[in-house]
Motif scaffolding. Structure first.
Motif, PDB file in Angstrom:
ATOM      1  N   ARG A  26      -6.396  -1.966  -2.509  1.00 28.79           N
ATOM      2  CA  ARG A  26      -5.890  -3.276  -2.871  1.00 28.79           C
ATOM      3  C   ARG A  26      -5.950  -4.445  -1.847  1.00 28.79           C
ATOM      4  O   ARG A  26      -6.320  -5.375  -1.914  1.00 28.79           O
ATOM      5  CB  ARG A  26      -4.542  -3.231  -3.474  1.00 28.79           C
ATOM      6  CG  ARG A  26      -4.362  -2.943  -4.961  1.00 28.79           C
ATOM      7  CD  ARG A  26      -2.948  -2.908  -5.489  1.00 28.79           C
ATOM      8  NE  ARG A  26      -2.000  -2.507  -4.818  1.00 28.79           N
ATOM      9  CZ  ARG A  26      -1.683  -1.044  -4.844  1.00 28.79           C
ATOM     10  NH1 ARG A  26      -2.358  -0.329  -5.813  1.00 28.79           N
ATOM     11  NH2 ARG A  26      -0.617  -0.669  -4.115  1.00 28.79           N
ATOM     12  N   ARG A  27      -5.613  -3.925  -0.838  1.00 33.14           N
ATOM     13  CA  ARG A  27      -5.681  -4.688   0.647  1.00 33.14           C
ATOM     14  C   ARG A  27      -7.215  -5.142   0.859  1.00 33.14           C
ATOM     15  O   ARG A  27      -7.070  -6.113   1.273  1.00 33.14           O
ATOM     16  CB  ARG A  27      -5.107  -4.043   1.749  1.00 33.14           C
ATOM     17  CG  ARG A  27      -4.766  -4.466   2.932  1.00 33.14           C
ATOM     18  CD  ARG A  27      -4.230  -3.952   4.232  1.00 33.14           C
ATOM     19  NE  ARG A  27      -5.083  -3.099   4.672  1.00 33.14           N
ATOM     20  CZ  ARG A  27      -6.166  -3.321   5.674  1.00 33.14           C
ATOM     21  NH1 ARG A  27      -6.276  -4.603   5.782  1.00 33.14           N
ATOM     22  NH2 ARG A  27      -6.898  -2.601   6.301  1.00 33.14           N
ATOM     23  N   ARG A  28      -7.876  -4.373   0.685  1.00 35.06           N
ATOM     24  CA  ARG A  28      -9.412  -4.745   0.806  1.00 35.06           C
ATOM     25  C   ARG A  28      -9.986  -5.189  -0.395  1.00 35.06           C
ATOM     26  O   ARG A  28     -11.323  -5.657  -0.420  1.00 35.06           O
ATOM     27  CB  ARG A  28     -10.111  -3.448   1.044  1.00 35.06           C
ATOM     28  CG  ARG A  28      -9.752  -2.733   2.328  1.00 35.06           C
ATOM     29  CD  ARG A  28     -10.375  -1.298   2.828  1.00 35.06           C
ATOM     30  NE  ARG A  28     -10.076  -0.788   3.920  1.00 35.06           N
ATOM     31  CZ  ARG A  28     -10.708  -0.540   4.987  1.00 35.06           C
ATOM     32  NH1 ARG A  28     -12.108  -1.218   4.985  1.00 35.06           N
ATOM     33  NH2 ARG A  28     -10.214  -0.134   5.915  1.00 35.06           N
ATOM     34  N   GLY A  29      -9.395  -5.474  -1.535  1.00 35.79           N
ATOM     35  CA  GLY A  29      -9.849  -6.083  -2.451  1.00 35.79           C
ATOM     36  C   GLY A  29     -10.805  -5.113  -3.604  1.00 35.79           C
ATOM     37  O   GLY A  29     -11.993  -5.865  -3.996  1.00 35.79           O
ATOM     38  N   LYS A  30     -10.571  -4.057  -3.531  1.00 33.66           N
ATOM     39  CA  LYS A  30     -11.595  -3.112  -4.008  1.00 33.66           C
ATOM     40  C   LYS A  30     -10.902  -2.165  -5.005  1.00 33.66           C
ATOM     41  O   LYS A  30      -9.562  -1.981  -5.273  1.00 33.66           O
ATOM     42  CB  LYS A  30     -12.478  -1.861  -3.073  1.00 33.66           C
ATOM     43  CG  LYS A  30     -13.129  -2.623  -1.917  1.00 33.66           C
ATOM     44  CD  LYS A  30     -13.936  -1.927  -1.377  1.00 33.66           C
ATOM     45  CE  LYS A  30     -14.885  -2.798  -0.349  1.00 33.66           C
ATOM     46  NZ  LYS A  30     -15.765  -1.851   0.494  1.00 33.66           N
ATOM     47  N   VAL A  31     -11.674  -1.792  -5.908  1.00 35.95           N
ATOM     48  CA  VAL A  31     -11.037  -1.138  -7.168  1.00 35.95           C
ATOM     49  C   VAL A  31     -11.667   0.293  -6.919  1.00 35.95           C
ATOM     50  O   VAL A  31     -12.730   0.638  -6.693  1.00 35.95           O
ATOM     51  CB  VAL A  31     -11.362  -1.634  -8.500  1.00 35.95           C
ATOM     52  CG1 VAL A  31     -11.067  -0.752  -9.798  1.00 35.95           C
ATOM     53  CG2 VAL A  31     -10.955  -2.892  -8.835  1.00 35.95           C
ATOM     54  N   ILE A  32     -10.705   1.596  -7.217  1.00 37.90           N
ATOM     55  CA  ILE A  32     -11.334   2.686  -6.963  1.00 37.90           C
ATOM     56  C   ILE A  32     -11.746   3.250  -8.527  1.00 37.90           C
ATOM     57  O   ILE A  32     -10.932   3.448  -9.416  1.00 37.90           O
ATOM     58  CB  ILE A  32      -9.974   3.681  -6.538  1.00 37.90           C
ATOM     59  CG1 ILE A  32      -9.612   3.041  -4.942  1.00 37.90           C
ATOM     60  CG2 ILE A  32     -10.453   5.127  -6.414  1.00 37.90           C
ATOM     61  CD1 ILE A  32      -8.437   3.801  -4.565  1.00 37.90           C
ATOM     62  N   ALA A  33     -12.789   4.088  -8.327  1.00 34.18           N
ATOM     63  CA  ALA A  33     -13.211   4.819  -9.562  1.00 34.18           C
ATOM     64  C   ALA A  33     -13.025   6.399  -9.187  1.00 34.18           C
ATOM     65  O   ALA A  33     -13.922   6.813  -8.258  1.00 34.18           O
ATOM     66  CB  ALA A  33     -14.653   4.319  -9.850  1.00 34.18           C
ATOM     67  N   PRO A  34     -12.048   7.251  -9.365  1.00 29.99           N
ATOM     68  CA  PRO A  34     -11.645   8.174  -9.004  1.00 29.99           C
ATOM     69  C   PRO A  34     -13.243   9.252  -8.934  1.00 29.99           C
ATOM     70  O   PRO A  34     -13.662   9.025  -9.986  1.00 29.99           O
ATOM     71  CB  PRO A  34     -10.693   8.791  -9.665  1.00 29.99           C
ATOM     72  CG  PRO A  34      -9.920   7.729 -10.410  1.00 29.99           C
ATOM     73  CD  PRO A  34     -11.164   6.754 -10.447  1.00 29.99           C
ATOM     74  N   ILE A  35     -13.170   9.878  -8.096  1.00 36.20           N
ATOM     75  CA  ILE A  35     -14.461  10.979  -7.944  1.00 36.20           C
ATOM     76  C   ILE A  35     -13.859  12.277  -8.664  1.00 36.20           C
ATOM     77  O   ILE A  35     -12.689  12.581  -8.661  1.00 36.20           O
ATOM     78  CB  ILE A  35     -14.383  11.423  -6.421  1.00 36.20           C
ATOM     79  CG1 ILE A  35     -14.902  10.482  -5.352  1.00 36.20           C
ATOM     80  CG2 ILE A  35     -15.551  12.676  -6.347  1.00 36.20           C
ATOM     81  CD1 ILE A  35     -14.714  10.671  -3.893  1.00 36.20           C
ATOM     82  N   GLN A  36     -14.645  12.776  -9.481  1.00 31.17           N
ATOM     83  CA  GLN A  36     -14.500  14.086 -10.355  1.00 31.17           C
ATOM     84  C   GLN A  36     -14.625  15.271  -9.606  1.00 31.17           C
ATOM     85  O   GLN A  36     -15.652  15.804  -9.160  1.00 31.17           O
ATOM     86  CB  GLN A  36     -15.245  13.950 -11.353  1.00 31.17           C
ATOM     87  CG  GLN A  36     -15.075  12.996 -12.646  1.00 31.17           C
ATOM     88  CD  GLN A  36     -13.611  12.809 -12.819  1.00 31.17           C
ATOM     89  OE1 GLN A  36     -13.056  13.583 -13.456  1.00 31.17           O
ATOM     90  NE2 GLN A  36     -12.910  11.394 -12.746  1.00 31.17           N
ATOM     91  N   LEU A  37     -13.511  15.992  -9.082  1.00 33.07           N
ATOM     92  CA  LEU A  37     -13.611  17.093  -8.150  1.00 33.07           C
ATOM     93  C   LEU A  37     -13.446  18.390  -8.892  1.00 33.07           C
ATOM     94  O   LEU A  37     -12.583  18.193  -9.871  1.00 33.07           O
ATOM     95  CB  LEU A  37     -12.789  16.753  -7.102  1.00 33.07           C
ATOM     96  CG  LEU A  37     -13.147  15.577  -6.046  1.00 33.07           C
ATOM     97  CD1 LEU A  37     -11.979  15.387  -5.112  1.00 33.07           C
ATOM     98  CD2 LEU A  37     -14.343  15.680  -5.516  1.00 33.07           C
TER      99      LEU A  37
END
Length: 117
Positions: A26-37
């Motif tokens: 959020r601080r960097r203005g990005k959205v996370i798409a979780p890695i499927q591990l």
């Protein structure tokens, strides 16, 4: 490769978990798409997610991240610009720069030829 400050963030993510990673995203203005591990790598989800956030590369092997620290390698060779293999390297393994005077001065290349770095 991770700079020292970035590697600290990766280590912090390992300790604090996904909430820390989400806050940094959020601080960097990005959205996370979780890695499927799968398997053991799932325990390192936050660690790997922070690495992905910082580098853009989706690494699934936690051990590989440990080897992507710029501090483990020496500065770039003045001749070919590839990293010296260690901070104490006596010559560049890629192009051989610095080999010519190892017999007279066995100090690391950075110490012998500091004006080049």
């Amino acid at each position: 490769m991770l700079e020292p400050e970035e590697y600290l963030l990766v280590g912090e993510a390992k300790q604090r978990g996904m909430l820390f990673v989400e806050a940094e995203a959020r601080r960097r203005g990005k959205v996370i798409a979780p890695i499927q591990l799968q398997g053991v790598a799932q325990r390192f989800q936050a660690f790997l997610e922070m690495y992905k956030l910082l580098t853009g590369f989706e690494e699934t092997n936690p051990n590989a991240v440990m080897h992507h620290q710029v501090d483990q390698y020496g500065p770039p060779c003045p001749n070919c610009r590839k990293p010296l293999r260690t901070p104490a390297a006596r010559f560049c393994a890629a192009c051989g720069f610095g080999q010519e005077d190892i017999k007279t001065d066995a100090r690391p290349l950075v110490a012998r030829r500091s004006e080049l770095f």
